[in-house]
Design a protein around this motif. Structure first.
Motif, PDB file in Angstrom:
ATOM      1  N   VAL A 124      39.654  51.370 -96.690  1.00 31.96           N
ATOM      2  CA  VAL A 124      39.302  50.467 -95.693  1.00 31.96           C
ATOM      3  C   VAL A 124      38.091  49.665 -96.295  1.00 31.96           C
ATOM      4  CG1 VAL A 124      38.819  50.022 -93.346  1.00 31.96           C
ATOM      5  CG2 VAL A 124      40.136  52.022 -94.065  1.00 31.96           C
ATOM      6  N   HIS A 125      38.184  48.446 -96.223  1.00 31.01           N
ATOM      7  CA  HIS A 125      36.868  47.399 -96.262  1.00 31.01           C
ATOM      8  C   HIS A 125      36.541  46.762 -95.286  1.00 31.01           C
ATOM      9  CE1 HIS A 125      34.423  44.591 -98.781  1.00 31.01           C
ATOM     10  NE2 HIS A 125      34.865  43.691 -97.824  1.00 31.01           N
ATOM     11  N   VAL A 126      35.193  47.014 -94.948  1.00 32.88           N
ATOM     12  CA  VAL A 126      34.527  46.169 -93.695  1.00 32.88           C
ATOM     13  C   VAL A 126      33.635  45.050 -94.238  1.00 32.88           C
ATOM     14  CG1 VAL A 126      32.928  46.819 -91.965  1.00 32.88           C
ATOM     15  CG2 VAL A 126      34.373  48.343 -92.789  1.00 32.88           C
ATOM     16  N   GLY A 127      34.003  43.977 -93.689  1.00 35.15           N
ATOM     17  CA  GLY A 127      33.097  42.812 -94.232  1.00 35.15           C
ATOM     18  C   GLY A 127      33.158  41.882 -93.102  1.00 35.15           C
ATOM     19  N   ASP A 128      31.917  40.774 -93.283  1.00 31.35           N
ATOM     20  CA  ASP A 128      31.709  39.862 -92.028  1.00 31.35           C
ATOM     21  C   ASP A 128      32.443  38.573 -92.479  1.00 31.35           C
ATOM     22  OD1 ASP A 128      30.223  39.098 -94.261  1.00 31.35           O
ATOM     23  OD2 ASP A 128      28.415  39.212 -93.056  1.00 31.35           O
ATOM     24  N   SER A 129      33.067  38.183 -93.724  1.00 31.71           N
ATOM     25  CA  SER A 129      33.514  37.003 -93.672  1.00 31.71           C
ATOM     26  C   SER A 129      35.299  37.405 -93.863  1.00 31.71           C
ATOM     27  CB  SER A 129      33.204  36.450 -95.344  1.00 31.71           C
ATOM     28  OG  SER A 129      34.161  35.443 -95.971  1.00 31.71           O
ATOM     29  N   LEU A 130      35.591  36.399 -92.940  1.00 37.23           N
ATOM     30  CA  LEU A 130      37.360  36.508 -92.943  1.00 37.23           C
ATOM     31  C   LEU A 130      37.971  36.103 -94.215  1.00 37.23           C
ATOM     32  CD1 LEU A 130      37.748  35.036 -89.230  1.00 37.23           C
ATOM     33  CD2 LEU A 130      38.565  37.327 -90.188  1.00 37.23           C
ATOM     34  N   ASP A 131      37.312  34.839 -94.777  1.00 34.90           N
ATOM     35  CA  ASP A 131      37.964  34.526 -96.236  1.00 34.90           C
ATOM     36  C   ASP A 131      37.565  35.498 -97.338  1.00 34.90           C
ATOM     37  OD1 ASP A 131      38.884  32.182 -94.872  1.00 34.90           O
ATOM     38  OD2 ASP A 131      36.974  31.111 -95.379  1.00 34.90           O
ATOM     39  N   ALA A 132      36.549  35.666 -97.603  1.00 31.77           N
ATOM     40  CA  ALA A 132      35.918  36.481 -98.602  1.00 31.77           C
ATOM     41  C   ALA A 132      36.314  38.222 -98.511  1.00 31.77           C
ATOM     42  CB  ALA A 132      34.565  36.403 -99.110  1.00 31.77           C
ATOM     43  N   ASP A 133      36.041  38.639 -97.757  1.00 27.61           N
ATOM     44  CA  ASP A 133      36.280  40.014 -97.305  1.00 27.61           C
ATOM     45  C   ASP A 133      37.785  40.288 -96.618  1.00 27.61           C
ATOM     46  OD1 ASP A 133      33.563  40.857 -97.836  1.00 27.61           O
ATOM     47  OD2 ASP A 133      32.827  39.946 -96.242  1.00 27.61           O
ATOM     48  N   ILE A 134      38.073  39.943 -95.507  1.00 27.92           N
ATOM     49  CA  ILE A 134      39.400  40.160 -95.265  1.00 27.92           C
ATOM     50  C   ILE A 134      40.612  39.771 -95.732  1.00 27.92           C
ATOM     51  CG2 ILE A 134      40.699  40.337 -93.079  1.00 27.92           C
ATOM     52  CD1 ILE A 134      37.982  41.702 -92.937  1.00 27.92           C
ATOM     53  N   ALA A 140      44.205  42.714-101.789  1.00 27.71           N
ATOM     54  CA  ALA A 140      44.327  44.111-102.832  1.00 27.71           C
ATOM     55  C   ALA A 140      44.962  45.237-102.029  1.00 27.71           C
ATOM     56  CB  ALA A 140      42.948  44.462-103.027  1.00 27.71           C
ATOM     57  N   GLY A 141      45.597  45.064-100.748  1.00 23.49           N
ATOM     58  CA  GLY A 141      46.333  46.309-100.468  1.00 23.49           C
ATOM     59  C   GLY A 141      45.630  47.036 -99.606  1.00 23.49           C
ATOM     60  N   MET A 142      44.465  46.588 -99.138  1.00 24.81           N
ATOM     61  CA  MET A 142      43.730  47.533 -98.356  1.00 24.81           C
ATOM     62  C   MET A 142      43.701  47.168 -97.076  1.00 24.81           C
ATOM     63  SD  MET A 142      40.113  47.306-100.762  1.00 24.81           S
ATOM     64  CE  MET A 142      39.264  48.251 -99.916  1.00 24.81           C
ATOM     65  N   ARG A 143      43.406  48.119 -95.985  1.00 30.25           N
ATOM     66  CA  ARG A 143      42.971  47.617 -94.772  1.00 30.25           C
ATOM     67  C   ARG A 143      41.823  47.075 -94.653  1.00 30.25           C
ATOM     68  NH1 ARG A 143      45.655  52.536 -90.828  1.00 30.25           N
ATOM     69  NH2 ARG A 143      47.578  52.691 -91.926  1.00 30.25           N
ATOM     70  N   ALA A 144      41.608  46.152 -93.743  1.00 31.63           N
ATOM     71  CA  ALA A 144      40.481  45.476 -93.656  1.00 31.63           C
ATOM     72  C   ALA A 144      40.000  45.612 -92.127  1.00 31.63           C
ATOM     73  CB  ALA A 144      40.697  44.240 -93.953  1.00 31.63           C
ATOM     74  N   ILE A 145      38.425  45.517 -91.842  1.00 36.14           N
ATOM     75  CA  ILE A 145      37.795  45.477 -90.678  1.00 36.14           C
ATOM     76  C   ILE A 145      36.877  44.201 -90.779  1.00 36.14           C
ATOM     77  CG2 ILE A 145      36.304  46.705 -89.046  1.00 36.14           C
ATOM     78  CD1 ILE A 145      37.452  49.479 -89.774  1.00 36.14           C
ATOM     79  N   TRP A 146      37.017  43.607 -89.673  1.00 39.81           N
ATOM     80  CA  TRP A 146      36.251  42.382 -89.592  1.00 39.81           C
ATOM     81  C   TRP A 146      35.015  42.732 -88.693  1.00 39.81           C
ATOM     82  CZ3 TRP A 146      36.721  37.660 -86.035  1.00 39.81           C
ATOM     83  CH2 TRP A 146      35.844  36.570 -86.381  1.00 39.81           C
ATOM     84  N   TYR A 147      33.647  42.607 -89.546  1.00 36.50           N
ATOM     85  CA  TYR A 147      32.352  42.906 -88.784  1.00 36.50           C
ATOM     86  C   TYR A 147      32.051  41.651 -88.284  1.00 36.50           C
ATOM     87  CZ  TYR A 147      27.423  44.005 -88.141  1.00 36.50           C
ATOM     88  OH  TYR A 147      26.415  44.085 -87.838  1.00 36.50           O
ATOM     89  N   ASN A 148      32.419  41.153 -87.077  1.00 38.17           N
ATOM     90  CA  ASN A 148      32.204  40.012 -86.219  1.00 38.17           C
ATOM     91  C   ASN A 148      30.740  40.217 -85.342  1.00 38.17           C
ATOM     92  OD1 ASN A 148      32.262  37.653 -84.808  1.00 38.17           O
ATOM     93  ND2 ASN A 148      34.306  38.070 -83.867  1.00 38.17           N
ATOM     94  N   ARG A 149      29.703  40.308 -86.226  1.00 36.62           N
ATOM     95  CA  ARG A 149      28.505  40.305 -85.088  1.00 36.62           C
ATOM     96  C   ARG A 149      28.154  39.432 -84.419  1.00 36.62           C
ATOM     97  NH1 ARG A 149      25.168  39.536 -90.692  1.00 36.62           N
ATOM     98  NH2 ARG A 149      26.672  41.061 -91.189  1.00 36.62           N
ATOM     99  N   LEU A 183      28.420  48.031 -86.325  1.00 36.04           N
ATOM    100  CA  LEU A 183      28.840  48.824 -87.336  1.00 36.04           C
ATOM    101  C   LEU A 183      28.965  50.369 -87.051  1.00 36.04           C
ATOM    102  CD1 LEU A 183      26.783  47.631 -90.579  1.00 36.04           C
ATOM    103  CD2 LEU A 183      29.054  47.388 -90.293  1.00 36.04           C
ATOM    104  N   ARG A 184      28.273  50.648 -86.142  1.00 36.63           N
ATOM    105  CA  ARG A 184      28.718  52.143 -85.697  1.00 36.63           C
ATOM    106  C   ARG A 184      30.106  52.239 -85.012  1.00 36.63           C
ATOM    107  NH1 ARG A 184      23.440  52.120 -81.976  1.00 36.63           N
ATOM    108  NH2 ARG A 184      24.220  50.034 -81.638  1.00 36.63           N
ATOM    109  N   GLU A 185      30.644  51.278 -84.851  1.00 40.57           N
ATOM    110  CA  GLU A 185      32.150  50.996 -84.264  1.00 40.57           C
ATOM    111  C   GLU A 185      33.090  51.472 -85.153  1.00 40.57           C
ATOM    112  OE1 GLU A 185      33.212  47.909 -81.224  1.00 40.57           O
ATOM    113  OE2 GLU A 185      31.462  47.122 -82.391  1.00 40.57           O
ATOM    114  N   VAL A 186      32.761  51.545 -86.678  1.00 42.83           N
ATOM    115  CA  VAL A 186      33.740  51.471 -87.666  1.00 42.83           C
ATOM    116  C   VAL A 186      34.441  52.990 -87.667  1.00 42.83           C
ATOM    117  CG1 VAL A 186      34.014  52.295 -90.167  1.00 42.83           C
ATOM    118  CG2 VAL A 186      32.736  50.176 -89.374  1.00 42.83           C
ATOM    119  N   PHE A 187      33.805  53.934 -87.201  1.00 44.07           N
ATOM    120  CA  PHE A 187      34.536  55.358 -87.153  1.00 44.07           C
ATOM    121  C   PHE A 187      35.419  55.600 -85.931  1.00 44.07           C
ATOM    122  CE2 PHE A 187      30.940  56.183 -89.916  1.00 44.07           C
ATOM    123  CZ  PHE A 187      31.549  56.503 -91.107  1.00 44.07           C
ATOM    124  N   CYS A 188      34.946  54.782 -84.704  1.00 45.24           N
ATOM    125  CA  CYS A 188      35.771  54.836 -83.683  1.00 45.24           C
ATOM    126  C   CYS A 188      37.135  54.015 -84.133  1.00 45.24           C
ATOM    127  CB  CYS A 188      35.028  54.079 -82.398  1.00 45.24           C
ATOM    128  SG  CYS A 188      33.583  55.227 -81.925  1.00 45.24           S
TER     129      CYS A 188
END
Length: 85
Positions: A26-36, A42-51, A69-74
């Motif tokens: 799982v990739h966590v990133g704040d950019s919809l374009d670059a990260d998500i 690449a076939g990964m799951r993606a979590i958008w960090y929308n701070r 970021l503490r929400e990732v595990f939930c």
């Protein structure tokens, strides 16, 4: 020549270095374009960090959205992500 996100090669290179499959990651990133977009390509799951609380675009590929970021595990627990806690 440097390889940068969202090119899938940077994600694949990192997965190889870590010895894990994209489907197990799982990739966590704040950019919809670059990260998500890059992680999904690449076939990964993606979590958008929308701070900033921006509205989710209709065409977003994010599997989940977090605002802290503490929400990732939930998110991982509730969505059945492959976390080994």
């Amino acid at each position: 020549q440097k390889i940068r996100k969202p090119r899938r090669e940077i994600f694949e290179h990192t997965l190889r270095l870590l010895g894990v499959e994209a489907s197990q990651s799982v990739h966590v990133g704040d950019s919809l374009d670059a990260d998500i977009e890059g992680a999904k390509g690449a076939g990964m799951r993606a979590i958008w960090y929308n701070r900033d609380g921006a509205p989710m675009p209709a065409n977003s590929q994010a599997d989940a959205v977090i605002h802290d970021l503490r929400e990732v595990f939930c998110v991982g627990f509730h969505q059945g992500f492959p976390f080994d806690l």
